[in-house]
Scaffold this motif. Structure first.
Motif, PDB file in Angstrom:
ATOM      1  N   ARG A 187      84.402   9.769 122.598  1.00 34.60           N
ATOM      2  CA  ARG A 187      84.227  10.499 122.065  1.00 34.60           C
ATOM      3  C   ARG A 187      82.989  10.706 121.266  1.00 34.60           C
ATOM      4  N   ASN A 188      83.392  10.547 119.943  1.00 32.76           N
ATOM      5  CA  ASN A 188      82.907  10.850 118.341  1.00 32.76           C
ATOM      6  C   ASN A 188      81.905   8.915 118.730  1.00 32.76           C
ATOM      7  N   LEU A 189      81.955   7.876 119.131  1.00 30.94           N
ATOM      8  CA  LEU A 189      81.515   6.709 119.562  1.00 30.94           C
ATOM      9  C   LEU A 189      80.295   6.921 120.176  1.00 30.94           C
ATOM     10  N   TYR A 190      80.793   7.229 121.460  1.00 34.38           N
ATOM     11  CA  TYR A 190      79.874   7.706 122.123  1.00 34.38           C
ATOM     12  C   TYR A 190      78.835   9.143 121.946  1.00 34.38           C
ATOM     13  N   ALA A 191      79.133   9.467 121.303  1.00 30.53           N
ATOM     14  CA  ALA A 191      78.356  10.932 120.332  1.00 30.53           C
ATOM     15  C   ALA A 191      77.092   9.466 118.933  1.00 30.53           C
ATOM     16  N   ALA A 192      77.440   9.338 118.499  1.00 24.18           N
ATOM     17  CA  ALA A 192      77.154   8.141 117.657  1.00 24.18           C
ATOM     18  C   ALA A 192      76.207   7.161 118.062  1.00 24.18           C
ATOM     19  N   ALA A 193      76.870   6.505 119.329  1.00 23.45           N
ATOM     20  CA  ALA A 193      76.061   5.027 119.865  1.00 23.45           C
ATOM     21  C   ALA A 193      74.339   6.083 120.446  1.00 23.45           C
ATOM     22  N   ARG A 194      74.385   7.363 121.106  1.00 22.77           N
ATOM     23  CA  ARG A 194      73.543   8.352 121.469  1.00 22.77           C
ATOM     24  C   ARG A 194      72.528   8.100 120.309  1.00 22.77           C
ATOM     25  N   GLU A 195      72.851   9.240 119.480  1.00 20.80           N
ATOM     26  CA  GLU A 195      71.799   9.784 117.987  1.00 20.80           C
ATOM     27  C   GLU A 195      71.280   7.989 117.135  1.00 20.80           C
ATOM     28  N   VAL A 196      72.630   7.019 117.981  1.00 18.45           N
ATOM     29  CA  VAL A 196      71.408   5.458 117.124  1.00 18.45           C
ATOM     30  C   VAL A 196      70.256   5.370 117.886  1.00 18.45           C
ATOM     31  N   VAL A 197      70.680   5.439 119.194  1.00 17.23           N
ATOM     32  CA  VAL A 197      69.597   4.728 119.827  1.00 17.23           C
ATOM     33  C   VAL A 197      68.600   5.946 120.065  1.00 17.23           C
ATOM     34  N   ALA A 198      68.776   7.109 120.407  1.00 18.94           N
ATOM     35  CA  ALA A 198      67.593   8.546 120.173  1.00 18.94           C
ATOM     36  C   ALA A 198      66.891   7.770 118.657  1.00 18.94           C
ATOM     37  N   SER A 199      67.649   7.336 117.945  1.00 17.74           N
ATOM     38  CA  SER A 199      66.569   7.148 116.727  1.00 17.74           C
ATOM     39  C   SER A 199      65.975   6.188 116.181  1.00 17.74           C
ATOM     40  N   GLY A 200      66.335   4.822 117.327  1.00 18.29           N
ATOM     41  CA  GLY A 200      65.807   3.776 117.000  1.00 18.29           C
ATOM     42  C   GLY A 200      66.308   2.926 116.024  1.00 18.29           C
ATOM     43  N   ARG A 201      67.293   3.187 115.128  1.00 15.98           N
ATOM     44  CA  ARG A 201      67.970   2.460 114.338  1.00 15.98           C
ATOM     45  C   ARG A 201      69.045   2.440 114.346  1.00 15.98           C
ATOM     46  N   LEU A 202      70.390   1.737 113.497  1.00 15.31           N
ATOM     47  CA  LEU A 202      70.964   1.475 113.002  1.00 15.31           C
ATOM     48  C   LEU A 202      71.217   1.781 111.285  1.00 15.31           C
ATOM     49  N   PRO A 203      72.236   3.339 110.591  1.00 16.59           N
ATOM     50  CA  PRO A 203      72.120   3.347 109.671  1.00 16.59           C
ATOM     51  C   PRO A 203      72.369   1.849 108.718  1.00 16.59           C
ATOM     52  N   SER A 204      71.903   2.098 107.198  1.00 13.63           N
ATOM     53  CA  SER A 204      72.292   1.008 107.059  1.00 13.63           C
ATOM     54  C   SER A 204      73.191   1.162 105.694  1.00 13.63           C
ATOM     55  N   SER A 205      72.521   2.693 105.110  1.00 13.85           N
ATOM     56  CA  SER A 205      74.088   2.532 103.881  1.00 13.85           C
ATOM     57  C   SER A 205      75.017   3.659 104.474  1.00 13.85           C
ATOM     58  N   CYS A 206      76.128   3.723 103.371  1.00 11.81           N
ATOM     59  CA  CYS A 206      77.310   4.557 103.745  1.00 11.81           C
ATOM     60  C   CYS A 206      76.938   5.795 103.571  1.00 11.81           C
ATOM     61  N   LYS A 207      75.983   6.605 103.146  1.00 11.99           N
ATOM     62  CA  LYS A 207      75.540   7.647 102.867  1.00 11.99           C
ATOM     63  C   LYS A 207      74.794   8.246 104.109  1.00 11.99           C
ATOM     64  N   GLU A 208      74.029   7.631 104.838  1.00 12.98           N
ATOM     65  CA  GLU A 208      73.652   7.293 106.323  1.00 12.98           C
ATOM     66  C   GLU A 208      74.807   7.440 107.210  1.00 12.98           C
ATOM     67  N   LEU A 209      75.795   6.746 107.011  1.00 13.72           N
ATOM     68  CA  LEU A 209      76.101   6.121 108.116  1.00 13.72           C
ATOM     69  C   LEU A 209      77.335   7.324 108.862  1.00 13.72           C
ATOM     70  N   ARG A 210      77.458   8.352 107.040  1.00  5.42           N
ATOM     71  CA  ARG A 210      78.615   9.684 107.539  1.00  5.42           C
ATOM     72  C   ARG A 210      78.392  10.754 108.060  1.00  5.42           C
ATOM     73  N   LEU A 211      76.173  10.485 108.183  1.00  2.00           N
ATOM     74  CA  LEU A 211      75.970  11.555 109.147  1.00  2.00           C
ATOM     75  C   LEU A 211      76.125  11.478 110.664  1.00  2.00           C
ATOM     76  N   LEU A 212      76.626   9.788 110.916  1.00  2.00           N
ATOM     77  CA  LEU A 212      77.444   9.322 113.104  1.00  2.00           C
ATOM     78  C   LEU A 212      78.212  10.612 112.343  1.00  2.00           C
ATOM     79  N   PRO A 213      78.063  10.787 114.125  1.00  2.00           N
ATOM     80  CA  PRO A 213      79.275  12.066 114.636  1.00  2.00           C
ATOM     81  C   PRO A 213      81.050  10.756 114.716  1.00  2.00           C
ATOM     82  N   GLY A 214      82.193  11.010 113.998  1.00  2.98           N
ATOM     83  CA  GLY A 214      83.415  10.598 113.762  1.00  2.98           C
ATOM     84  C   GLY A 214      83.032  10.027 112.388  1.00  2.98           C
TER      85      GLY A 214
END
Length: 316
Positions: free
Chosen positions: A49-76
Motif C-alpha cells: 500500500r505504501n509503495l503504491y501511494a509513494a508511486a502516485r505521489e512521485v508521478v503526480a509531482s513529476g520527479r523522484l526525490p534524490s535526497s535522503c531528507k526528501e525521500l523520507r517524506l514519501l509514504p512507507g
C-alpha cells in the motif's frame, strides 16, 4: 520487498511485480486491488500500500526525490530505505542500517545494537563517503553472507582485524538478543457462504491495519471455550446481521504472522434468516468460484479457497 524477507523468497514476487508494473507510471495508474493481488503471498501488505501511494505521489509531482531528507517524506520510506536509495542511486554520503548492517556494526564495536540512534552514529563513522552506495551494499552483503547471526565466518571476514567482538572471541553475543515472550495464538472461524447460484460471499478489510485492503471470508476470533461452529454463527450474526446454519468443516489452516499465530477453520454455512450486509460498513461482494483469483486474499484464506473442491470433513 526485502524488508524482513529473504532474497530467495522475494525473487519470484519481485519479477512478477515488475512484469505487472514495469514503470512508476504503470504502478501509479493501477487499482490498489490489482497491486495487492500481485503482491499476494509476500505478506506485510502495508509495504504494498505504501509503495503504491509513494508511486502516485512521485508521478503526480513529476520527479523522484534524490535526497535522503526528501525521500523520507514519501509514504512507507523510513531511515533505512531513504538512506539506501539516496546513497546507491544518488551517491549521497549517508550510511544505511538494516538488520545485517546493525549486526556487523554491533560486532565491530562490541556494541549491544541498541538504541538505533547510537547504531546509526557508529555506522556513520565507518562510511566510505566517496563510494557510499558501494559501501552500503558491501556492508549489507557482509552481514548477509559472512557476519551471520549464528556461526559467523570470522576466518574469511575482510574486516576481522577491526572487529572487537572477534578479538573477544564472542561474536555471537552481539547484537544483544531481545527477550521474547510467548507468541499469542488465536482460533479463528470463517464461513463459506453461498447464494442460490453458487456465488461466494467475501468482504474487504479496512484499508489500514493488518492485511488492510485484502478480501476475506467473513468470520473472526473465537471467545474462550467457544467451538468453531459457534464462533462462526456468532461472528456472522455480529458482522453481517444474518442467522446461519453451520455445516461441515471444509478445512483447517495453521498460519504464523510476525507477532501471533492462528488456527483458521472454515465451515460451509447456509443462511436461514436475513441478507448479509457489513455492520462495519466494509465493502462486500458475491463472486463466482472462477473469479476468486481476481481478488487478493490473505494466505490462510487462499489456502481454504483452494480446498473448496476437495472433500469436506465433519465439523468437530
Amino acid at each position: 520487498m526485502l524488508q524482513q524477507t529473504r532474497v530467495e523468497y522475494v525473487r519470484t514476487y519481485y519479477e512478477r511485480f515488475l512484469d505487472a508494473f514495469p514503470t512508476l507510471e504503470n504502478l501509479a495508474e493501477a487499482d490498489l486491488d490489482d497491486v495487492l493481488r500481485i503482491w499476494e503471498g509476500m505478506g506485510y501488505y502495508a509495504r504494498a500500500r505504501n509503495l503504491y501511494a509513494a508511486a502516485r505521489e512521485v508521478v503526480a509531482s513529476g520527479r523522484l526525490p534524490s535526497s535522503c531528507k526528501e525521500l523520507r517524506l514519501l509514504p512507507g520510506i523510513g531511515p533505512y530505505i531513504s538512506r539506501a536509495i539516496a546513497s546507491i542511486a544518488f551517491k549521497e554520503p549517508v550510511a544505511a542500517v538494516d538488520g545485517n548492517v546493525r549486526r556487523v556494526v554491533s560486532r565491530i564495536f562490541s556494541h549491544p545494537g541498541t538504541p538505533a540512534k547510537l547504531v546509526q552514529q557508529l555506522a556513520d563513522r565507518l562510511l566510505n563517503a566517496s563510494r557510499p552506495g558501494d559501501h552500503n551494499q558491501a556492508m549489507m552483503e557482509l552481514g548477509s553472507q559472512v557476519c551471520t547471526p549464528k556461526r559467523p565466518q570470522c576466518t574469511v571476514c575482510p574486516v576481522q582485524s577491526y572487529c572487537s567482538a572477534w578479538y573477544e572471541g564472542t561474536p555471537e553475543r552481539y547484537p544483544a538478543s531481545k527477550k521474547k515472550g510467548p507468541i499469542p495464538h488465536h482460533d479463528v472461524a470463517v464461513a463459506v457462504l453461498r447464494d442460490v447460484s453458487g456465488r461466494i460471499f467475501i468482504q474487504q478489510r479496512a484499508p489500514k491495519g493488518l492485511l488492510g485492503g485484502l478480501w476475506e471470508l467473513p468470520g473472526g476470533k473465537a471467545q474462550p471455550g467457544e467451538s468453531g461452529p459457534a464462533t462462526c454463527a456468532r461472528e456472522l450474526h455480529e458482522e453481517l446481521g444474518v442467522q446461519v446454519l453451520v455445516g461441515n468443516m471444509i478445512g483447517k489452516v495453521n498460519h504464523a504472522y510476525s507477532h501471533f499465530r492462528i488456527t483458521l477453520r472454515a465451515y460451509e454455512c447456509t443462511m436461514i434468516d436475513g441478507e448479509p450486509k457489513s455492520t462495519a460498513g466494509l465493502t462486500t461482494a458475491w463472486i463466482s468460484p472462477d473469479e476468486l483469483n481476481k481478488f487478493a486474499f490473505p494466505r490462510a484464506n487462499r489456502h481454504i479457497l483452494n480446498l473448496l473442491s476437495s472433500p469436506v470433513t465433519k465439523a468437530p
